[in-house]
Design a protein around this motif. Structure first.
Motif, PDB file in Angstrom:
ATOM      1  N   ASN A 137      28.543  69.231  14.095  1.00  0.00           N
ATOM      2  CA  ASN A 137      27.612  68.100  14.105  1.00  0.00           C
ATOM      3  C   ASN A 137      27.950  67.150  15.254  1.00  0.00           C
ATOM      4  O   ASN A 137      29.029  67.220  15.849  1.00  0.00           O
ATOM      5  CB  ASN A 137      27.587  67.370  12.761  1.00  0.00           C
ATOM      6  CG  ASN A 137      28.898  66.697  12.430  1.00  0.00           C
ATOM      7  OD1 ASN A 137      29.378  65.845  13.170  1.00  0.00           O
ATOM      8  ND2 ASN A 137      29.492  67.068  11.311  1.00  0.00           N
ATOM      9  N   GLY A 138      27.017  66.269  15.534  1.00  0.00           N
ATOM     10  CA  GLY A 138      27.149  65.362  16.666  1.00  0.00           C
ATOM     11  C   GLY A 138      28.270  64.353  16.542  1.00  0.00           C
ATOM     12  O   GLY A 138      28.847  63.937  17.552  1.00  0.00           O
ATOM     13  N   VAL A 139      28.612  63.948  15.338  1.00  0.00           N
ATOM     14  CA  VAL A 139      29.689  62.976  15.158  1.00  0.00           C
ATOM     15  C   VAL A 139      31.022  63.587  15.599  1.00  0.00           C
ATOM     16  O   VAL A 139      31.792  62.964  16.338  1.00  0.00           O
ATOM     17  CB  VAL A 139      29.755  62.489  13.692  1.00  0.00           C
ATOM     18  CG1 VAL A 139      30.971  61.628  13.458  1.00  0.00           C
ATOM     19  CG2 VAL A 139      28.483  61.737  13.319  1.00  0.00           C
ATOM     20  N   ILE A 140      31.271  64.810  15.161  1.00  0.00           N
ATOM     21  CA  ILE A 140      32.497  65.499  15.567  1.00  0.00           C
ATOM     22  C   ILE A 140      32.495  65.716  17.078  1.00  0.00           C
ATOM     23  O   ILE A 140      33.491  65.449  17.760  1.00  0.00           O
ATOM     24  CB  ILE A 140      32.636  66.851  14.834  1.00  0.00           C
ATOM     25  CG1 ILE A 140      32.805  66.636  13.329  1.00  0.00           C
ATOM     26  CG2 ILE A 140      33.808  67.663  15.395  1.00  0.00           C
ATOM     27  CD1 ILE A 140      32.685  67.912  12.507  1.00  0.00           C
ATOM     28  N   ALA A 141      31.376  66.180  17.611  1.00  0.00           N
ATOM     29  CA  ALA A 141      31.274  66.446  19.045  1.00  0.00           C
ATOM     30  C   ALA A 141      31.520  65.188  19.866  1.00  0.00           C
ATOM     31  O   ALA A 141      32.264  65.221  20.857  1.00  0.00           O
ATOM     32  CB  ALA A 141      29.903  67.033  19.370  1.00  0.00           C
TER      33      ALA A 141
END
Length: 191
Positions: A137-141
């Motif tokens: 997901n974008g938060v991890i990325a």
């Protein structure tokens, strides 16, 4: 980042440090281009230079998921690099938001659970999903990207993180290709 990542950026500004592009030629051939910033970099100029080349100087139609976000990044980048203002304006003028088909309910399936998220639409329309990706997901990325840009990843872990980010970003653009293909099939344009 609460502290601007590069000169010319602002606090908490989204800055282009990675991209993935799947290009579909008129004959149906699909090619992939990608770029990810290196560690301890002072600016994102190399990313923008390469994006300009990979998007063929703004010639084409660009399919994105959530045009408002993508086009705003393009306008911000054009302010940072005025030599690319015409390029980013051209890209924005020729951008199609694939998400709108689902957010505006032109295509609806109960299995989307009321969401127009690519992560909800993709497994319903195709046989692929984000399951099993290290970065899913974008938060991890975003967290990993910031750590890479600031040089906070130990050298022995850098390549693994880079590969996970490239895989996640590639999945995003491949997902759009696959969703587009399924929609085109459903309206009878291809077999």
């Amino acid at each position: 980042s609460p502290v601007p990542l590069f000169d010319g950026t602002t606090s908490r500004q989204h800055v282009i440090v990675q991209y993935s592009v799947h290009k579909i030629d008129l004959d149906g051939r699909i090619t992939h281009k990608e770029y990810l910033i290196g560690d301890k970099i002072q600016d994102n100029k190399k990313v923008i230079d390469q994006l300009y080349e990979d998007l063929e100087q703004g010639n084409g139609t660009y399919i994105v998921w959530y045009k408002g976000f993508e086009n705003t990044r393009n306008l911000e980048t054009a302010k940072m690099y005025p030599e690319y203002q015409e390029f980013f304006e051209k890209v924005n003028e020729h951008t199609f938001d694939l998400m709108e088909i689902f957010s505006e309910y032109y295509y609806f399936d109960r299995r989307f659970k009321g969401s127009s998220s690519i992560k909800k639409v993709l497994p319903v329309l195709t046989d692929i999903s984000y399951d099993g990706l290290e970065v899913s997901n974008g938060v991890i990325a975003t967290g990993i990207l910031m750590d890479i840009a600031m040089g906070n990843i130990p050298p022995e872990q850098l390549e693994k993180h880079r590969q996970n980010l490239l895989e996640y970003c590639k999945q995003d653009t491949w997902a759009m290709v696959r969703i587009w293909q399924e929609l085109v099939k459903k309206i009878g344009m291809i077999e």
